[in-house]
Every structure is written in structure tokens, then in C-alpha cells.
Write an enzyme that holds these catalytic residues in place. Sequence first.
Site, PDB file in Angstrom:
ATOM      1  CE  LYS A  27      -2.822   0.657   3.684  1.00 25.85           C
ATOM      2  NZ  LYS A  27      -2.638   1.964   4.338  1.00 25.85           N
ATOM      3  CB  SER A  28       3.811   2.279   2.010  1.00 26.45           C
ATOM      4  OG  SER A  28       3.233   2.231   3.282  1.00 26.45           O
ATOM      5  N   GLY A 100      -4.896   7.798   5.695  1.00 28.72           N
ATOM      6  CA  GLY A 100      -4.010   8.752   6.370  1.00 28.72           C
ATOM      7  C   GLY A 100      -2.796   9.076   5.512  1.00 28.72           C
ATOM      8  NE  ARG A 128      -5.322   8.028  11.578  1.00 33.86           N
ATOM      9  CZ  ARG A 128      -4.586   7.272  10.779  1.00 33.86           C
ATOM     10  NH1 ARG A 128      -5.110   6.810   9.649  1.00 33.86           N
ATOM     11  NH2 ARG A 128      -3.346   6.976  11.088  1.00 33.86           N
ATOM     12  CD  GLN A 175       0.584   8.195   7.463  1.00 39.09           C
ATOM     13  OE1 GLN A 175       0.015   8.949   8.254  1.00 39.09           O
ATOM     14  NE2 GLN A 175       0.011   7.092   7.006  1.00 39.09           N
ATOM     15  CG  ASP A 321       0.755  -0.044   9.426  1.00 38.64           C
ATOM     16  OD1 ASP A 321       0.431   0.792  10.294  1.00 38.64           O
ATOM     17  OD2 ASP A 321       1.073   0.258   8.261  1.00 38.64           O
ATOM     18  CE  LYS A 348       0.046   3.929  13.187  1.00 36.24           C
ATOM     19  NZ  LYS A 348       0.750   4.679  12.141  1.00 36.24           N
ATOM     20  NE  ARG A 352      -4.822  -0.230  13.188  1.00 37.91           N
ATOM     21  CZ  ARG A 352      -4.175  -0.105  12.044  1.00 37.91           C
ATOM     22  NH1 ARG A 352      -2.859  -0.083  12.028  1.00 37.91           N
ATOM     23  NH2 ARG A 352      -4.844  -0.008  10.912  1.00 37.91           N
ATOM     24  NE  ARG A 394      -2.452  -2.106   8.339  1.00 38.15           N
ATOM     25  CZ  ARG A 394      -2.230  -2.477   7.073  1.00 38.15           C
ATOM     26  NH1 ARG A 394      -2.421  -3.718   6.705  1.00 38.15           N
ATOM     27  NH2 ARG A 394      -1.818  -1.607   6.184  1.00 38.15           N
TER      28      ARG A 394
END
Length: 436
Positions: A27-28, A100, A128, A175, A321, A348, A352, A394
Site C-alpha cells: 500500500k505504501s 491517512g 486523526r 507520513q 501496522d 491509527k 488499536r 487491520r
Amino acid sequence: MSNQPFQKRAVQPAKSLRGEISVPGDKSISHRSIMLGSLAEGKTTVSGFLMGEDNLSTWKAFAAMGVEISQTGSDALEISGVGIDGLAEPGDVLDCGNSGTTMRLMTGLLSGQNFFSVLTGDQYLRKRPMKRVVAPLTSMGARISGRDGGEKAPLAIQGGGLKPIDYASPVSSAQVKSAILLAGLSVDGVTTVTEPHLSRDHSERMLASFGADVRPFDGGVSIVGRPRLVGQDVIVPGDISSAAFFLVAGLVTPGAELLIRNVGVNPTRSGVIDILKAMGGLIELQNVREQSGEPVADILVRHSQLRGIDIHGDMVPRAIDEFPVISVAAALAEGETVIRDAAELRVKETDRIDAMVSELSKLGAQVDGRPDGMIINGIEKLEGGQVTSHGDHRIAMSMAVAALSARAEVTIEDTGCTETSFPGFWDLIEKIKIEP
Ligand code: S3P
């Protein structure tokens, strides 16, 4: 959001797990391929691209700024880059959905563009924290406003006129680091970011391969502004964060053996492998190779007797993650696992720590939350029951892994969110199952 955001799913325990699988693209790296492909001159091709909802948000944002992006295969794209000054002011608000990464990286990138833009997101993303990027970008000269004094989206950005910065980030966050590096692209001079522990370095690697002068050093990285970026052929490896669900499933399910092909094993991401091995997990990396500047391997995992360990310090950003699924492994390990220095888990897609404490407890696990982590005392087997994802992909997938070796069926509420990062997850779970 997915078409069926609140979809409920029942997962039956498996007798065992067996198979050779691959997981969707990282994904990143997929986000960054669109961003840099758009800012480059000429054509960029991407293969292995993750067609998940988060990445589609990034795709749509660049399309809205005049970049031509076409799908050339099931996971392949072609991007006609417009150069670092070629983006057009978007005619409407850019919707980052649940992502995000889209919002924070775009805030940096758009701060360097000579136009006005507004970023928003779904109900989770709008809660967030954004000051972590807004504050350093404001010191560079960006004019950004948002709800709650610029802490929360929607964010309105009047870009342009930035100056370089030497920023010591208080958090180890790719990020934050990437937002500043992307803003630094537009600036004459050298922009530097340091961080407490090294976070994922995909931006640095890909910027360098597109021709930017990126200078990593111990504790940070610098970028020289106003580079000429040139289109590349990017091959995206399988996402280790998606593979992690199958690593833990393979470790905790009796008799299981799984081979996961073509997984990115960048050392800034592979903390989950080190953690699970330290817990006694039988995990073997095979055929380690390099693709598009990223290390890649096939990973063999076998059922193992796990034991509890201490996890803290620089290991945390390397597995950031994966803590939801690591907590499932810990819930089934012998002895105590202590997770510290992981307060970032609270900001997140959902909190989480709270989410895993509450959902694993419903299945009989012994888990306590701490401000910066969890303490988990392993038990032999989890019970069946009813749990929820809290709208977090997740958490949903971690609970599915927990279900595979539970004593009875686990029903998971609100599972549509898995589309953000892992289309096809539920079919893959069924494919590897050996029914009791
Ligand atoms: C990401 C960085 C991490 C990670 C997220 C993706 C990225 O966030 O949790 O899923 O692609 O840069 P932070 O930078 O907030 O740690």
C-alpha cells in the site's frame, strides 16, 4: 468506503492451513508510485499496484489535478507525468477516504504547489491528528487551516512560497517524514528531517530512483529541492503488512504450512518477521532478491509453539501496522508479551490498543491495555464469539486470524473496511483452509 461497509462475516475454525499464496501489492509503495509518477516527466509504469480503496483515493486526487492515469492490467497502471510544476488546481475538494497516507503526504506535496486545495476524508480520518504535518509545513511557510486549530481535516491549503527546513520530528512517522520531503521538492535548498527511530524509507528509495538527490544519514534524511524527476518502471512487491496476517495464521494454526510469494522485506518494514521469530516462530526467507530498489522474498511459515517476549524501542516503527495481528500471536503464546513505546497505535485508523484489548477479550484472551502498549498473557485456545472491527481493516483481518484456531465460530461485524488495503482477503482465507 466499501459498498457493504457494515458487512458481517462468520469465520469457522480450520483444521489446518496449507498452500502457496501471494498477497496484493504494498500500500505504501503504491501510493508513492502515483505521487512520484505524477510529478515526474514522461511515462511511469507501475505493476503490482494495490487496487485498494486507499490507493484509489490517491489515484483520484491526481486525476483531479490533471494527471492522466490509465489502468493497463489487473494491477498495472500507466501514468503520464506532468513534472514538479505541472499539477493543476483541483476544481473540487479532494477526498482521501480512510487513507491517512494520502492525506498527510498530499498535505506536504500540495503545500509546495502554487494553488489552493482542500483535503477531506471519512469519519475516521477526520478524527486523526494532522498537526504533526501541519506544524512543520507551516514553519516552511505553508498556509494551512483546518478544524480544531489545524489539527483535523478538512484541511485548506494555500501552497507555494516555501523555504527549506531542518525539522526534528518528535514521532517516528514515515507520513510526517514523507510530507516534509515532498514539500521540500518545491523548495530551492536542502530540506532535512530527523526522527527518533527510522520509519519506513519507501519515499527516500523511490525519490532517489526517480532522480532526486536524497541523502540519508544516521537519524535522518535530506533532500535537495527542485530536482528533475524522470518517469520509471516501478514493480510493487507484495505488502508485508498483508502477509503478516498469514504469517500469524500459519504460526498459530496446528499443522499449518504456508508459502507466501513475492513479499517486500525492506528492513524498515520487516519488524514483524523479527518479532515472530523471537517468539519462536518458524519463518524462513527464501529467494531474497531486489526489485525496483526494494528487497523482496518468498516466506515459508510453519505452525510453531510461540512464547511471549518484550517489544519496544526501534522495533516498534518497523512493525507499526502489524501490532493488531502480533497481539493475536501473543494471545496464543506461552507466557507474557509486553508491548511498550507504541502510543502511536492509539492514533491509527482506530485506537488499536483499545480495539484489540476489547475484541480479543471477547474471545477469552488475557489482554490489558497500557497508555503506550499492551500486556498479554497467552492461553492455549481462544473461544468463539462475536467481535467488531471498529471500522479498521487491520482489526477485522486480525480477528479473522484469531478465528481460524478458535474453539468455535467467530462472527466479525463491519468487515467492508478490508477493501481499503486487502481486496480478496476473505477468499484467500477460505482458499488455504483445510476444513475440520
Ligand atoms: C505509512 C506510514 C505509517 C503506517 C501507515 C502507512 C506510510 O504511518 O502506519 O499505514 O505509507 O507512510 P505513520 O507515519 O503515522 O507511522
